[in-house]
Motif scaffolding. Sequence first.
Motif, PDB file in Angstrom:
ATOM      1  N   UNK A 298     -40.875  45.312 -46.081  1.00  0.00           N
ATOM      2  CA  UNK A 298     -41.053  45.332 -47.524  1.00  0.00           C
ATOM      3  C   UNK A 298     -42.179  46.303 -47.875  1.00  0.00           C
ATOM      4  N   UNK A 299     -42.019  47.089 -48.919  1.00  0.00           N
ATOM      5  CA  UNK A 299     -43.038  48.110 -49.248  1.00  0.00           C
ATOM      6  C   UNK A 299     -44.371  47.485 -49.642  1.00  0.00           C
TER       7      UNK A 299
ATOM      8  N   UNK B 298     -45.053  53.822 -56.475  1.00  0.00           N
ATOM      9  CA  UNK B 298     -43.670  54.134 -56.120  1.00  0.00           C
ATOM     10  C   UNK B 298     -43.482  55.628 -55.896  1.00  0.00           C
ATOM     11  N   UNK B 299     -44.298  56.406 -56.579  1.00  0.00           N
ATOM     12  CA  UNK B 299     -44.171  57.861 -56.472  1.00  0.00           C
ATOM     13  C   UNK B 299     -45.531  58.517 -56.649  1.00  0.00           C
TER      14      UNK B 299
ATOM     15  N   UNK C   2     -35.751  54.188 -58.816  1.00  0.00           N
ATOM     16  CA  UNK C   2     -35.491  52.763 -59.030  1.00  0.00           C
ATOM     17  C   UNK C   2     -34.426  52.236 -58.069  1.00  0.00           C
ATOM     18  N   UNK C   3     -33.365  53.009 -57.879  1.00  0.00           N
ATOM     19  CA  UNK C   3     -32.298  52.603 -56.964  1.00  0.00           C
ATOM     20  C   UNK C   3     -32.821  52.505 -55.530  1.00  0.00           C
ATOM     21  N   UNK C   4     -33.642  53.472 -55.141  1.00  0.00           N
ATOM     22  CA  UNK C   4     -34.202  53.437 -53.794  1.00  0.00           C
ATOM     23  C   UNK C   4     -35.134  52.267 -53.589  1.00  0.00           C
TER      24      UNK C   4
ATOM     25  N   UNK D 114     -36.470  46.681 -51.459  1.00  0.00           N
ATOM     26  CA  UNK D 114     -37.006  45.363 -51.745  1.00  0.00           C
ATOM     27  C   UNK D 114     -36.104  44.226 -51.274  1.00  0.00           C
ATOM     28  N   UNK D 115     -34.991  44.568 -50.632  1.00  0.00           N
ATOM     29  CA  UNK D 115     -34.121  43.531 -50.105  1.00  0.00           C
ATOM     30  C   UNK D 115     -34.814  42.841 -48.926  1.00  0.00           C
TER      31      UNK D 115
END
Length: 452
Positions: A344-345, A350-351, A437-439, A444-445
Amino acid sequence: MERIKPRTLSGFMELLPAPQMQMERIMEILRRTYSLYGFTPLDTPAIESAEVLLAKGGGETEKQIYRFQKGDSDLALRFDLTVPLAKYVAIHAGELCFPFRRYQIGKVYRGERAQRGRFREFYQADIDIIGDGKLSIINEAEIPSIIYRTFRSLGLRRFQIRINNRKILNGFYSMLGLSDRSGDIMRTVDKLDKIGPDKVRAILIDDDGIAPEQADEILRFIAIRGSNAEVLKALESYLGKDAIFDEGFGELSTVVGYLGDFGVPDENLAVDLTIARGLDYYTGTVYETTMLDHPEIGSVCSGGRYDNLAAYYTDRQLPGVGISIGLTRLFYVLGEQGMLNPELPTAPADALVLPMGEDLSPAISLATQLREQGLRVQLYTEAKKFKAKMQYADRLGIPYVIFLGEDEIAQGKCSVKELATGTQQTLTAEDAADLIRAGLEARMQGTVIREK
């Protein structure tokens, strides 16, 4: 000027950024889960009047408390979240709506000997339901469902919620003529998992003054095992001998009877007559939760029913039921066992936006635009070489780097590079936000805890 060597006091935890993100994620899951059941957040002062904190203390509590003088004030750091809750409810009882349901995640302080997995400053995560005069026993049946949902949401499957009722124990000891020593006996029996039955028997006889045949009878009683239905069936043979026992049996049967409706599977719950909880203020249902594959950890969530939360502060009858998770200790043990999900990140952003020219205005505007899209964006403007900038993003684990040079500005676009794959695309700000967002959603799964 003489330099002072920086150090962290023994028994106080400081986390690096990545594990701190893991801790914050666990706290957020707890807050979200508790909110599903209608609990409101509460915060109380870390410092209280020593008189208030020690009202129901003394003994070991007074030895462990951090106490100090400030002017004429005798002050102390809170050693749990329950006593400050009692004070809070006593002060605001006229303004609160009962039953009052609160959760609190906060630091507490105990000046005990620091050792592996034991801290002097640590987080507790508590929930309590407080009634005014009366409190339905259904609340005691709901508590295990909250424990169950909480640990499942964290990613745990192999855990067991063990429940008992203090009235059953008090009634049983009354049958043996040991009511005056029931508190001492329960504190001794509460050590069974740690020291085993032989040492418990020795303490009962040598320290608690129990006759050998009575000690044997106690050990036989608490050794009753089987399915929940089988344990309750075995307890029926004691009915009719003591009114308190009969009352406790009725409460325990009611709690167990509703657990299926609350969604708690049989495999995650056990009626266990060894569970007593060492604190004297528990009067009814008591809970302890253990991880089946790590019994050495001990209880990771415990609590129970009490008849009058705020008896030391008000004449108003305020019964309640609550549980507490020793969050810092649990986090420490999970990390030690390698059970915190490393995939998990844990990046702070995020960027990372990297301006490639001297004019910073387009990069500032882009970062602002992406933040308005709900992304966590860091703008890097330090005068470093390109390699150092990329190493910065990599070390922090930031998944995306966004380049904004003259060509991108001329096109009204930006270049987005995913560091994990090396893939780079030139996109509009809106498309870049969608890509990121998709990445992130894919990353986050998974759960914060992974059982081995």
